[in-house]
Design an enzyme around this catalytic site. Structure first.
Site, PDB file in Angstrom:
ATOM      1  N   LYS A 162      -8.594   1.122   4.467  1.00 39.59           N
ATOM      2  CA  LYS A 162      -8.147  -0.273   4.143  1.00 39.59           C
ATOM      3  C   LYS A 162      -6.869  -0.401   5.281  1.00 39.59           C
ATOM      4  CE  LYS A 162      -6.142   0.791  -0.379  1.00 39.59           C
ATOM      5  NZ  LYS A 162      -6.041   0.192  -1.518  1.00 39.59           N
ATOM      6  N   ASP A 209      -1.684  -2.468  -9.408  1.00 38.29           N
ATOM      7  CA  ASP A 209      -3.221  -2.473  -9.388  1.00 38.29           C
ATOM      8  C   ASP A 209      -3.650  -1.110  -9.768  1.00 38.29           C
ATOM      9  OD1 ASP A 209      -3.242  -5.085  -8.446  1.00 38.29           O
ATOM     10  OD2 ASP A 209      -3.748  -4.624  -6.324  1.00 38.29           O
ATOM     11  N   LYS A 266       1.055  -1.193  -0.009  1.00 39.79           N
ATOM     12  CA  LYS A 266      -0.061  -0.028   0.160  1.00 39.79           C
ATOM     13  C   LYS A 266       0.871   1.190   0.030  1.00 39.79           C
ATOM     14  CE  LYS A 266      -3.686  -2.581   0.965  1.00 39.79           C
ATOM     15  NZ  LYS A 266      -2.916  -4.079   1.048  1.00 39.79           N
ATOM     16  N   ARG A 280      -5.260  -5.474 -12.872  1.00 33.93           N
ATOM     17  CA  ARG A 280      -3.680  -6.056 -12.418  1.00 33.93           C
ATOM     18  C   ARG A 280      -2.923  -6.091 -13.496  1.00 33.93           C
ATOM     19  NH1 ARG A 280      -1.579  -9.334  -8.588  1.00 33.93           N
ATOM     20  NH2 ARG A 280      -2.531  -7.760  -7.017  1.00 33.93           N
ATOM     21  N   GLU A 309      -2.242   0.192  -5.566  1.00 34.32           N
ATOM     22  CA  GLU A 309      -1.301  -0.451  -4.985  1.00 34.32           C
ATOM     23  C   GLU A 309      -0.162  -1.051  -5.916  1.00 34.32           C
ATOM     24  OE1 GLU A 309      -3.015  -3.833  -2.751  1.00 34.32           O
ATOM     25  OE2 GLU A 309      -4.574  -2.763  -2.014  1.00 34.32           O
TER      26      GLU A 309
END
Length: 313
Positions: free
Chosen positions: A159, A272, A124, A209, A280
């Site tokens: 998150k 991501d 992250k 992805r 990410e």
């Protein structure tokens, strides 16, 4: 080459989806010798990185997809390449394993991915090094700051920094009634930092992805599309995987991040991307090889071994 894989128990893999198996099959097709170890099989003896390593054979398109020999005490550095494919959680045991692998690296082993970078590049937080590629993002343990961020952006994703597979992800609206309890739980009453990001509406079209090999993108990505009213596209959370060619924006993002990945010894990485933004940068055990291969006829694991063989030749 001699190739060692450090992974979760091979008997538990999902054969339809497991990217590590794709790598092992590619290595076997190319005639490489395989060794297998679990995280707990690695150790240091008199300053040398060692492992209780089993010879491994793998077989494609069969229920009997692997065969293990007897474990033997071996130097990790006796292998040309070590694939570190242990799935998260990224806990203290994972960190200790990177120290052992770092010792093997000093003895001449090539660890994919580089142990120091596995520790340094939280999936992250690493993305926050590219603020120009992100939506507004806050990392904090303070409820007051997160609430200010929520008031400013009104629709926010929060998150944990160590989650995987979509666990612990919540969408908060500034008028929501469960803001306090959600933030208390995620921050462990203000003691643990979490990430808050402005909600990206394009999530309905998929969380893409993008797989990177030595800083270069595979030309297809896997869009993980939320289902049944979910906000999460993760396959582990029920998302639908749809492979697509990269967009021009995807390629721009990959070109900007790629040199940093090479510099840090991050050979196999998953970016991501939602809409126009990186959310990410996955470095521990990126997946989605099998889904892209199945839909576009690629062989991404062979692309990886092309790079590894060229570097070791």
């Amino acid at each position: 080459m001699r190739v060692l894989v450090v992974m979760d128990p091979i008997e538990n893999v999902n054969l339809k989806k497991d990217s590590t198996m794709a790598m092992l099959w590619a290595a076997a097709r190319r005639g490489h010798e395989l060794g297998y170890a679990l995280q707990q099989d690695l150790y240091i003896d008199q300053g040398r990185a060692m492992g209780l390593i089993a010879p491994l054979q793998v077989f494609e398109n069969t229920a009997e997809y692997y065969q293990l020999g007897e474990k033997q005490q071996q130097s990790i550095a006796s292998y040309d390449v070590v694939l570190m494919r242990k799935d998260p959680p990224f806990d203290m045991n994972f960190i200790y394993t990177t120290y052992i692998l770092e010792q093997a690296e000093r003895e001449g082993a090539w660890i994919i991915n580089k142990p120091q970078s596995l520790r340094d590049c939280n999936e992250k937080l690493f993305a926050t090094q590219f603020p120009q590629l992100q939506v507004p993002t806050l990392v904090s343990s303070q409820q007051s700051l997160i609430r200010e961020f929520l008031q400013q952006h009104q629709d926010v994703i929060v998150k944990p920094l160590d989650g995987m597979g979509g666990t612990g992800i919540f969408r908060l609206n500034y008028q929501g009634v469960n803001i306090g309890s959600t933030l208390e739980m995620l921050t462990q009453n203000g003691s643990l930092p979490i990430m808050a990001q402005r909600y990206i509406p394009e999530i309905v079209d998929g969380d893409k992805r993008i797989l990177m090999i030595n800083g270069e993108p595979i030309p297809y990505c896997l869009a993980r599309i939320p289902q049944n009213g979910e906000v999460r596209g993760n396959l582990a959370a029920g998302g639908l995987g749809e492979a697509r060619p990269l967009t021009e924006r995807d390629r721009q993002i990959a070109a900007e991040v790629g040199p940093f990945l090479r510099e840090k010894g991050l050979i196999f990485v998953g970016l991501d991307v939602i809409g126009e933004y990186v959310t990410e940068i996955n470095v521990t055990s990126p997946t989605c090889i099998r889904e892209i291969d199945a839909q576009f006829g690629t062989s991404i694991a062979d692309n990886l071994f092309d790079v590894l063989e060229a570097a070791r030749s």
